[in-house]
Design an enzyme around this catalytic site. Structure first.
Site, mmCIF file in Angstrom:
data_model
loop_
_atom_site.group_PDB
_atom_site.id
_atom_site.type_symbol
_atom_site.label_atom_id
_atom_site.label_comp_id
_atom_site.label_asym_id
_atom_site.label_seq_id
_atom_site.Cartn_x
_atom_site.Cartn_y
_atom_site.Cartn_z
ATOM 1 N N LYS A 212 0.719 -1.298 -0.025
ATOM 2 C CA LYS A 212 -0.044 0.156 0.027
ATOM 3 C C LYS A 212 0.897 1.315 0.109
ATOM 4 O O LYS A 212 1.853 1.384 1.088
ATOM 5 C CB LYS A 212 -0.843 -0.224 1.198
ATOM 6 C CG LYS A 212 -1.910 1.011 1.310
ATOM 7 C CD LYS A 212 -3.066 0.880 2.180
ATOM 8 C CE LYS A 212 -4.069 1.870 2.057
ATOM 9 N NZ LYS A 212 -4.906 1.713 3.421
ATOM 10 N N LYS A 235 0.627 9.921 5.736
ATOM 11 C CA LYS A 235 0.882 8.441 6.200
ATOM 12 C C LYS A 235 2.246 7.809 5.675
ATOM 13 O O LYS A 235 2.451 6.492 5.637
ATOM 14 C CB LYS A 235 -0.409 7.572 5.648
ATOM 15 C CG LYS A 235 -1.792 8.127 6.201
ATOM 16 C CD LYS A 235 -2.990 7.124 5.804
ATOM 17 C CE LYS A 235 -3.892 7.602 6.480
ATOM 18 N NZ LYS A 235 -5.115 6.555 6.312
ATOM 19 N N GLU A 251 7.964 -6.375 1.325
ATOM 20 C CA GLU A 251 6.765 -6.437 1.916
ATOM 21 C C GLU A 251 5.725 -7.641 1.600
ATOM 22 O O GLU A 251 5.218 -8.187 2.523
ATOM 23 C CB GLU A 251 5.783 -4.998 1.759
ATOM 24 C CG GLU A 251 6.152 -3.929 2.451
ATOM 25 C CD GLU A 251 5.504 -4.099 3.980
ATOM 26 O OE1 GLU A 251 4.776 -5.000 4.406
ATOM 27 O OE2 GLU A 251 5.907 -3.257 4.693
ATOM 28 N N LYS A 266 -2.159 -1.646 -4.140
ATOM 29 C CA LYS A 266 -3.038 -0.374 -3.894
ATOM 30 C C LYS A 266 -2.153 1.151 -3.816
ATOM 31 O O LYS A 266 -1.289 1.092 -3.037
ATOM 32 C CB LYS A 266 -3.919 -0.649 -2.568
ATOM 33 C CG LYS A 266 -4.644 0.675 -2.042
ATOM 34 C CD LYS A 266 -5.405 0.417 -0.928
ATOM 35 C CE LYS A 266 -6.319 1.452 -0.607
ATOM 36 N NZ LYS A 266 -7.032 1.235 0.412
ATOM 37 N N TYR A 331 -15.126 0.067 -7.608
ATOM 38 C CA TYR A 331 -16.214 0.925 -7.328
ATOM 39 C C TYR A 331 -16.818 0.635 -8.652
ATOM 40 O O TYR A 331 -18.209 0.676 -8.572
ATOM 41 C CB TYR A 331 -16.031 2.188 -7.147
ATOM 42 C CG TYR A 331 -15.134 2.370 -5.615
ATOM 43 C CD1 TYR A 331 -15.714 2.092 -4.221
ATOM 44 C CD2 TYR A 331 -13.867 2.790 -5.656
ATOM 45 C CE1 TYR A 331 -15.184 2.279 -3.425
ATOM 46 C CE2 TYR A 331 -13.254 2.904 -4.560
ATOM 47 C CZ TYR A 331 -13.762 2.664 -3.374
ATOM 48 O OH TYR A 331 -12.727 2.793 -2.213
HETATM 49 C C1 PBG Z 1 -7.024 3.334 5.310
HETATM 50 C C2 PBG Z 1 -7.637 2.755 3.799
HETATM 51 C C3 PBG Z 1 -7.456 3.661 2.652
HETATM 52 C C4 PBG Z 1 -8.376 3.219 1.508
HETATM 53 C C5 PBG Z 1 -8.921 2.232 2.091
HETATM 54 N N1 PBG Z 1 -8.763 2.032 3.523
HETATM 55 C C6 PBG Z 1 -6.530 4.629 2.396
HETATM 56 C C7 PBG Z 1 -6.300 6.029 3.432
HETATM 57 O O1 PBG Z 1 -7.481 6.532 3.637
HETATM 58 O O2 PBG Z 1 -5.040 6.337 3.694
HETATM 59 C C8 PBG Z 1 -8.314 3.762 0.115
HETATM 60 C C9 PBG Z 1 -9.527 3.154 -0.791
HETATM 61 C C10 PBG Z 1 -9.578 3.974 -1.750
HETATM 62 O O3 PBG Z 1 -9.157 5.239 -1.982
HETATM 63 O O4 PBG Z 1 -10.492 3.728 -2.422
HETATM 64 N N2 PBG Z 1 -6.973 2.091 5.771
#
Ligand code: PBG
Length: 342
Positions: A212, A235, A251, A266, A331
């Site tokens: 991620k 983050k 990872e 992601k 989505y």
């Molecule tokens: C955080 C989380 C994120 C997404 C899903 N869970 C990222 C974030 O807010 O830092 C992103 C999903 C998306 O952008 O569609 N645990």
């Protein structure tokens, strides 16, 4: 260019240039294009991320994600039935809980009756045959929007892992089929596996958000779960630097060694090189998340008449397959499933 001109420019004949190979031959008709198509998207590849909201009878639009809503738990069975009817294998849930329930440690994640667990029960009761994937990060539950417990400006790794492992057991008890840790703390996959097994949930799988990245493409999601206004800073101390690919492999290897059943990349489209490296290196079930910002970009350009939104949707989803994905969180899942049926 006609023959006379070509002679004047001293260009060889095309058959001499190509050695009589003509790659356009197989592109000449729909039937021949279908015959040689290498990758094909199917409804079996789709995971539908769905947003949850508290209350009853609520279907709230999300401004930055046209066509996407947050649903209250009572409206979920209808959505789950729709997904099942379309043949979508699994739903992934993301809660937007009341601000009053959010605190510094995200303690509401440990409420067995929180929004995410209520949603799992409602979906499983209505449509037992659909897969439910629950996200086990703290961010929708903290009042600062971070995925971990924050103390003196530092995200605490080990304390966070303990809490999400406990939350994972509650999610499994509510009926989740797959636990998906999206927080990027070190050691979380192994801790969740231990906790699940100790509680008798050997059959519950782990889909690790193995790679991620600290990405700008999560913006609309933060509106959807209500963390956008809360989050201070970024983050970068726990998500991966978008410039790195060897680190992404490390990872992934780590999460697999700790017991991840499936791994995910992601965001999606900007990171297809990571998908390909992971698939080629580990040959494990590999997924990608076409995140909120990717969805929003396609929708916004389409709304302006700048691209054909539906074609861009299908092309982007096919690109995930080409890169080596076994499936995609998107989505667009219901819309793509409907399109695939036609
Ligand atoms: C955080 C989380 C994120 C997404 C899903 N869970 C990222 C974030 O807010 O830092 C992103 C999903 C998306 O952008 O569609 N645990």
């Amino acid at each position: 260019m006609n023959r006379t001109n070509r002679a004047r420019l001293d260009i060889r004949s095309i058959d001499e240039i190509t050695g009589s190979r003509r790659l356009r031959r197989m592109r000449k008709a729909d039937w021949s294009r279908r015959l040689v198509q290498e990758n094909r998207l199917s409804v079996d590849d789709l995971i539908w991320p769905i947003f949850l909201t508290e209350g009853e009878g609520r279907e709230e639009p999300i401004a930055a994600m046209p066509g996407i809503f947050r649903y209250s738990v009572d409206l979920l069975p209808k959505q789950a039935e729709r997904a099942a009817r379309l043949g979508i294998p699994a739903i992934a849930t993301f809660p937007n809980i009341d601000m009053a329930k959010r605190d510094a440690t995200g303690s509401a994640i440990l409420d067995p009756d929180n929004l995410i667990n209520q949603a799992t029960r409602a979906i499983k009761e209505a449509v037992p045959e659909i897969g439910v994937i629950t996200d086990v990060a703290l961010d929708p539950f903290t009042d600062h929007g971070h995925d971990g417990i924050l103390r003196d400006g530092i995200i605490l790794n080990d304390e966070t892992v303990e809490q999400i492992a406990e939350a994972a057991v509650l999610q499994a008890a509510a009926g989740a089929d797959i636990i998906a840790p999206s927080d990027m703390m070190d050691g979380r996959v192994g801790a969740i596996r231990d906790a699940l097994d100790a509680a008798g949930f050997q059959h519950v799988a782990i889909m690790s958000y193995a790679t991620k990245f600290a990405s700008a493409f999560y913006g609309p999601y933060r509106e959807a779960v209500g963390t956008g206004g809360l989050l201070k800073g970024d983050k970068k101390t726990y998500y991966i630097d978008p410039a790195n690919t060897d680190e992404a492999l490390r990872e992934t290897e780590q999460d697999l060694s700790e017991g991840a059943d499936m791994v995910m990349v992601k965001p999606g489209l900007p990171y297809l090189d990571i998908v390909r490296r992971i698939k080629d290196t580990f040959a494990v079930p590999t997924f990608a998340y076409q995140v909120s910002g990717e969805y929003a970009m396609i929708k916004a350009a389409a709304a302006n008449g700048w691209i054909d939104g539906e074609s861009a949707m299908m092309e982007s989803l096919t690109a995930f397959k080409r890169a080596g994905c076994d499936g995609v969180l998107t989505y667009f899942a219901p819309q793509a499933a409907e399109r695939l049926r036609r």
